[in-house]
Design a protein around this motif. Structure first.
Motif, PDB file in Angstrom:
ATOM      1  N   HIS A 166       0.574 -20.839 -48.629  1.00 52.53           N
ATOM      2  CA  HIS A 166       1.530 -20.549 -47.553  1.00 52.53           C
ATOM      3  C   HIS A 166       2.386 -19.319 -47.817  1.00 52.53           C
ATOM      4  O   HIS A 166       3.069 -18.831 -46.917  1.00 52.53           O
ATOM      5  CB  HIS A 166       2.417 -21.777 -47.298  1.00 52.53           C
ATOM      6  N   PHE A 201      -1.496 -16.109 -34.885  1.00 54.70           N
ATOM      7  CA  PHE A 201      -1.367 -16.983 -36.060  1.00 54.70           C
ATOM      8  C   PHE A 201      -0.359 -16.349 -37.011  1.00 54.70           C
ATOM      9  O   PHE A 201      -0.546 -15.222 -37.460  1.00 54.70           O
ATOM     10  CB  PHE A 201      -2.741 -17.155 -36.715  1.00 54.70           C
ATOM     11  N   LYS A 203      -7.102 -20.402 -41.020  1.00 55.99           N
ATOM     12  CA  LYS A 203      -6.022 -21.408 -40.923  1.00 55.99           C
ATOM     13  C   LYS A 203      -6.138 -22.425 -42.070  1.00 55.99           C
ATOM     14  O   LYS A 203      -5.130 -22.819 -42.661  1.00 55.99           O
ATOM     15  CB  LYS A 203      -6.067 -22.116 -39.568  1.00 55.99           C
ATOM     16  N   LEU A 235     -11.125 -17.803 -37.199  1.00 54.28           N
ATOM     17  CA  LEU A 235      -9.727 -18.235 -37.291  1.00 54.28           C
ATOM     18  C   LEU A 235      -9.574 -19.646 -37.869  1.00 54.28           C
ATOM     19  O   LEU A 235      -8.660 -19.874 -38.674  1.00 54.28           O
ATOM     20  CB  LEU A 235      -9.066 -18.123 -35.911  1.00 54.28           C
TER      21      LEU A 235
END
Length: 204
Positions: free
Chosen positions: A149, A170, A142, A138
């Motif tokens: 994005h 998330f 991230k 993770l």
């Protein structure tokens, strides 16, 4: 045909299926759909896989796709077998262009910024993060998601019922891929349905 995002949002877990025997196709698909997991990824890792895709399409409510698609020939064979979406372990220009040209919902595997940029060049924004647990987990996703994005992800590889909620927490993660839902061997419909029910509640 559903766009890939709506397929990814159908359930929190996409079961990743390795089915050796076409006779197992219907009981597995029936149990998964009954348990709330309607999106089924049949990996092209067995000689029976294309026949399994074709058979599972007979289960009402099932959205059946092909996984482990690595080249345009496999893409064509999967589409001919009735696959409604395509998942690949990685992304090449050859496969990416063929998948985009076919118009089928496509979830290519990525593990790096370069992979994502190659996908964006092809107009793709939804990716499988694979192999998730050994590609930095993770924290790595991230870090990758920050500059990209606009992208959404389905982490797959090494995810379990215990770790899935953390991934699903998330925001850019729409679902996870999991092989834990269906065990090997002759399918136990009651056990598969129970595991599917638990998995379908993970995203809530």
């Amino acid at each position: 045909m559903k766009p890939i995002e709506s397929i990814m949002r159908t359930a929190p877990v996409i079961p990743v299926l390795v089915v050796e025997d076409v006779d197992h196709a219907l009981p597995i698909a029936r149990a998964l759909v009954k348990g709330g997991l309607r999106v089924l990824e049949v990996t092209l890792r067995t000689p029976a896989a294309l026949d399994v895709i074709h058979a599972m399409k007979g289960v009402e409510g099932a959205i059946v796709g092909a996984g482990t698609v690595t080249n345009p020939d496999e893409l064509k064979a999967a589409i001919d077998a009735g696959a409604e979406f395509i998942v690949s372990p990685g992304l090449t220009d050859n496969l990416g262009k063929a998948a985009v040209a076919s118009g089928i919902p496509f979830l290519p595997g990525i593990a790096s910024a370069g992979d994502i940029m190659r996908g964006l060049d092809l107009g793709l924004t939804h990716f499988k993060f694979f192999p998730a647990s050994t590609s930095g987990g993770l924290p790595a996703l991230k870090a990758l998601a920050a500059p990209f994005h606009t992208c959404k992800f389905c982490p797959t590889g090494g995810i379990t019922a215990a770790t899935a909620p953390e991934w699903l927490g998330f925001d850019p993660v729409l679902c996870v891929g999991g092989s834990w839902v269906v065990g090997k061997g002759t399918p136990d419909e009651a056990a598969i349905e129970a595991a599917a029910r638990e998995a379908s509640a993970l995203g809530k």
